[in-house]
Design a protein around this motif. Sequence first.
Motif, short mmCIF file in Angstrom:
data_model
loop_
_atom_site.label_atom_id
_atom_site.label_comp_id
_atom_site.label_asym_id
_atom_site.label_seq_id
_atom_site.Cartn_x
_atom_site.Cartn_y
_atom_site.Cartn_z
N ASP A 141 0.85 -1.20 -0.12
CA ASP A 141 -0.02 -0.06 0.16
C ASP A 141 0.87 1.36 -0.03
OD1 ASP A 141 0.27 1.26 3.00
OD2 ASP A 141 -0.15 -0.98 3.35
N SER A 196 -6.92 0.14 -2.47
CA SER A 196 -7.03 -1.09 -1.83
C SER A 196 -8.07 -1.21 -0.75
CB SER A 196 -5.35 -1.30 -0.99
OG SER A 196 -5.35 -0.36 -0.14
N LYS A 197 -8.63 -0.13 -0.46
CA LYS A 197 -9.68 -0.02 0.72
C LYS A 197 -9.36 -0.24 1.99
CE LYS A 197 -13.10 -1.44 -3.20
NZ LYS A 197 -14.27 -2.23 -3.49
N LEU A 198 -8.03 0.14 2.03
CA LEU A 198 -7.54 -0.09 3.57
C LEU A 198 -7.90 1.48 4.42
CD1 LEU A 198 -4.10 -1.95 2.72
CD2 LEU A 198 -6.39 -2.81 3.69
N ILE A 256 -5.91 3.32 7.12
CA ILE A 256 -4.58 3.29 7.59
C ILE A 256 -4.34 4.17 8.75
CG2 ILE A 256 -1.94 3.83 6.98
CD1 ILE A 256 -2.89 3.28 4.13
#
Length: 365
Positions: free
Chosen positions: A32, A79-81, A83
Amino acid sequence: MSKKQKKRRSNEVRDWSSLPKLPLSFISSQLDPISHVFFRSTCSAWRTFPPRPKLPLIILANHTTTQRYTSVSFFDINSKLLIHLPKSSFEFGSFFCGSSHGYLAFLDPASKVYLINPITGHHIKLPKHNARYRKDRQFIGRHFQIKLAVSAAPTDPGCVFAVISQCHNQVDICMLRSTSWKTFLSDDYDFEDIVFFKGYFYLCFYRKLYCLDLEANGGTGMIINIPLALPEGLSEIDESDDDNCPTRAYLVEFSGDLVMVLLYESGKDTYFEFLKVNFEKESLEMIQLGVEDLMFLGISLGIGTNAKRYKGCSNESMLLTKLKKYCEVPSVFCVQSSHIKGFLKLWHGIDQWDALGWLTPGYFA
């Protein structure tokens, strides 16, 4: 293995640069944006891997049920993360003022402006500003106290910091070692956006454009109104006509041009008007964005780009920036649009978070 052997082994200096480049290249491509920054900072050999074009990370503010903000996190569209960076903490009660060159800018309760690098934790403190801190205003992206633009990386000794204040027809500038802000006043309207473009700070109010020329007026500087002819079919905006008056106006660098973007909101309908500034012809030209063009608008530095630059950027990952599902329209993410929070919740399951702006991780690399 004895404890003594384990301790000796843990103290060994590892030569990370000797690892084969082929597997490292694969690992690099799977990271990412934030992890990729740390990857390139491991050693000089790993830093030779080029920074990948990265979609901006959406800056989100977490809040409690009583709307009291507790932290800032970042959302990776691709990435649809979500953080979380512990070094991105801000003083409670601060107003978000934008982001540029990898730094977040805030106005604290004492009306002092400060910038934070959320990865390294580096702080930059600027002088106290004359903007009146409003305790009754919520810390959300749709309302700004001041908006900041910079002429270079904030750590550059020659960097000029420029801010506009909400409901004020002035621009204030300072440098890293300044003890106070220098104010420039305009006889015209309150400014809505500011951007640094090809050596100058530009400002706008609806379709009107201004330039802050620091060398004009004998070196003391002044705000200059730039007369621009409107495209055929467009007339001057009537501020008294709420139904046909833009909600906001923005300035964005797009494909080497300065573009003025106007946001219109009427009920459930939201649409944008894109006008390229033609400095040679002293006019505004209506332009149409392509389906794969992307724009990020709001309090952070405006970004105009194309999805083709980003590996793995699919229509699904771009859904956050679209206003209607499955519509073949340019993708525009605007934190000051009332629709954004609903889309964050509906398509990405993000609740209890408000979108403030975005950060471009490429500046860290």
